[in-house]
Design an enzyme around this catalytic site. Structure first.
Site, PDB file in Angstrom:
ATOM      1  N   HIS A 274     -12.503   2.938  -0.116  1.00  0.00           N
ATOM      2  CA  HIS A 274     -12.659   1.942   0.956  1.00  0.00           C
ATOM      3  C   HIS A 274     -13.262   0.510   0.378  1.00  0.00           C
ATOM      4  CE1 HIS A 274     -12.341   5.396   4.123  1.00  0.00           C
ATOM      5  NE2 HIS A 274     -10.999   4.841   3.436  1.00  0.00           N
TER       6      HIS A 274
ATOM      7  N   ASN B 139       0.816  -1.149   0.012  1.00  0.00           N
ATOM      8  CA  ASN B 139      -0.024  -0.015   0.073  1.00  0.00           C
ATOM      9  C   ASN B 139       1.052   1.409  -0.119  1.00  0.00           C
ATOM     10  OD1 ASN B 139      -1.899   2.120   0.567  1.00  0.00           O
ATOM     11  ND2 ASN B 139      -2.827   1.168   2.140  1.00  0.00           N
TER      12      ASN B 139
ATOM     13  N   GLU C 187      -8.040  -5.322   4.864  1.00  0.00           N
ATOM     14  CA  GLU C 187      -7.863  -4.945   3.539  1.00  0.00           C
ATOM     15  C   GLU C 187      -6.726  -5.607   2.971  1.00  0.00           C
ATOM     16  OE1 GLU C 187      -8.065  -0.943   4.938  1.00  0.00           O
ATOM     17  OE2 GLU C 187      -8.953  -0.367   3.045  1.00  0.00           O
TER      18      GLU C 187
ATOM     19  N   ARG D 285      -2.761  -1.994  -3.472  1.00  0.00           N
ATOM     20  CA  ARG D 285      -3.988  -1.236  -3.244  1.00  0.00           C
ATOM     21  C   ARG D 285      -3.864  -0.082  -4.253  1.00  0.00           C
ATOM     22  NH1 ARG D 285      -5.332   3.224   1.151  1.00  0.00           N
ATOM     23  NH2 ARG D 285      -7.373   3.378   0.659  1.00  0.00           N
TER      24      ARG D 285
ATOM     25  N   ARG E 190     -10.005  15.625   6.937  1.00  0.00           N
ATOM     26  CA  ARG E 190     -11.078  16.223   5.742  1.00  0.00           C
ATOM     27  C   ARG E 190     -12.453  16.403   6.236  1.00  0.00           C
ATOM     28  NH1 ARG E 190      -9.992  10.742   2.389  1.00  0.00           N
ATOM     29  NH2 ARG E 190      -8.232  10.322   3.621  1.00  0.00           N
TER      30      ARG E 190
END
Ligand code: ADP
Length: 399
Positions: free
Chosen positions: A180, A10, A384, A91, A241
């Site tokens: 996601h 990742n 993940e 990813r 965010r």
């Protein structure tokens, strides 16, 4: 080391997270993090066999970062260049309209991921650098890109379409893509397993609450809505965010505060959310400040929970009811207050959280609703890396 392992990478703009794992059993052989690539004070932490090796050394680029990780593997008896690694799973954040299933990387695929950088300028270039670095170091091992957007490819038109000029939208690829996806897919699948019911029979709402945060609504095993949009900025309040905003705010700031595109980018990607409101982006820090009576932190928490409830209400109506509500990722798995506050006062909808179950120090998939509740409320750890490893193994035919 035994064969049939998958390396999962990742790659971020200045960091690389990686895991070497067995896709079947999920056993993690080693995991690590390379940080501050291309900056001063580079660092690596590599954990294997319960032991963590740390180093501080300047790291020029992603290839140097991965090379350093490979050295740590070799030092600990897991030579990656030798046999044993059957695939590398990456990813990749944005697959645009093009990629909606795990994809074997070749020159054309890599070039297209790079072209999609326009839609994910913070993420896709870093993903490309990670893939190129692995190509240099493991040229003979197949690489698979697993896209964060893929799961949401088939969102219904009404959910994925923004109400702007249709020609402008078409010309610039503007639609809701969702992110996601690997986590929402994995967790919703685990929910079905946990409940012993086919995924196709369930209406689900899944809250993925990490540094980034998103929520999805699923019917018949497929997502019908999700809170992130063209980019990972939309929806829930996040660490740095803002989630949903009146777009007029951006126009207003450009006119009155003379913010240019970089200023807006910084404000929205790094200076908003919990950090913007309370000065900290880590939820544990936020809880500590609240404990000390910090009012800005309290307000930030209230805004965070308010937004969760806003989406919960919307998705309850979209689905026409819900069978399971699930919390996952750093905040969702570890913060009982958020779970209780997000779902408080909803017993009229059959939704309740049992205090003891919710606060039990359990780390495995579990039910936190009372035994007689109509709606199952669950906490399910996401994974993940395992989902990416399995996708890579399935595509490359490794067992
Ligand atoms: P990401 O993968 O998006 O970087 P994570 O899923 O690791 O993020 O979530 C990070 C967030 O989870 C942080 O806000 C952190 O404070 C929170 N978190 C992690 N562990 C705990 C914990 N034990 N208690 C409360 N919050 C936690």
């Amino acid at each position: 080391m035994g064969g049939d392992l998958v390396l999962v990478v990742n790659s971020g703009s200045s960091s690389i997270k990686y895991q070497l794992l067995a896709p079947g059993s999920g056993t993690v052989v080693a995991a690590g993090l390379v940080e501050r690539i291309g900056e001063d004070g580079g660092a690596i932490e590599h954990t294997t066999d319960g032991r963590t090796l740390s180093d501080r050394v300047n790291i020029a680029d992603h290839t140097a970062g991965l090379r350093l990780a490979f050295e740590k593997f070799a030092e600990t008896g897991h030579d990656l260049a030798g046999a044993g690694v059957t695939a590398v799973g990456h990813r990749v954040v944005h697959g645009g309209e093009v990629f909606y299933r795990p994809t074997l990387v070749d020159d054309r695929v890599l070039a297209t991921i790079d072209e999609l950088s326009a839609l994910a300028p913070l993420h896709n270039p870093a993903n490309v650098r990670g893939i190129e670095a692995v190509r240099t170091l493991l040229p003979d091992v197949p690489q698979v890109a697993v896209f964060d957007t893929a799961f949401f490819h088939g969102l219904p038109d009404a959910a994925k379409t923004y109400a702007i000029d249709a020609q402008v939208a078409a010309a610039h690829g503007i639609r809701r893509y969702g992110f996601h996806g690997t986590s929402h897919e994995y967790v919703s699948g685990r929910v079905a397993e946990f409940l012993g019911r086919p995924a196709e029979s369930l209406k689900q709402i899944v809250f993925h609450l990490g540094n980034g945060a998103s929520v999805s609504a699923l019917r018949d095993g497929r997502p019908v809505d999700t809170s992130m949009g063209l980019t990972p900025l939309e929806g829930l309040v996040m660490g740095t965010r803002p989630g949903d905003l009146d777009p007029g705010i951006i126009l207003h700031l450009m006119r009155t505060a003379q913010l240019d595109v970089n200023g807006v980018d910084r404000l929205l990607n790094r200076g908003s959310g919990l950090r913007g409101m309370a000065g900290v982006n880590d939820f544990r820090e936020l809880r500590r400040l609240i404990g000390e009576g910090d009012e800005a932190a309290r307000l930030a928490y209230d805004v965070y929970v308010h937004r969760l409830r806003h989406y919960l209400g919307a998705y309850l109506v979209e689905l026409g009811g819900v069978d399971a509500i699930t919390f996952t990722a750093g905040v969702g798995e570890n913060n009982p207050d958020v779970r209780a506050d997000a779902l408080s006062g909803l017993s009229g909808f059959g939704i309740a959280v049992d205090h003891e179950r919710n606060t039990a120090p359990d780390r495995t998939a579990r039910r936190i609703s009372p035994p007689d509740a109509k709606v199952d409320v669950l906490v399910v750890p996401t994974n993940e890396e395992l989902a990416i490893a399995r996708a890579a193994a399935a595509l490359t035919g490794s067992p």
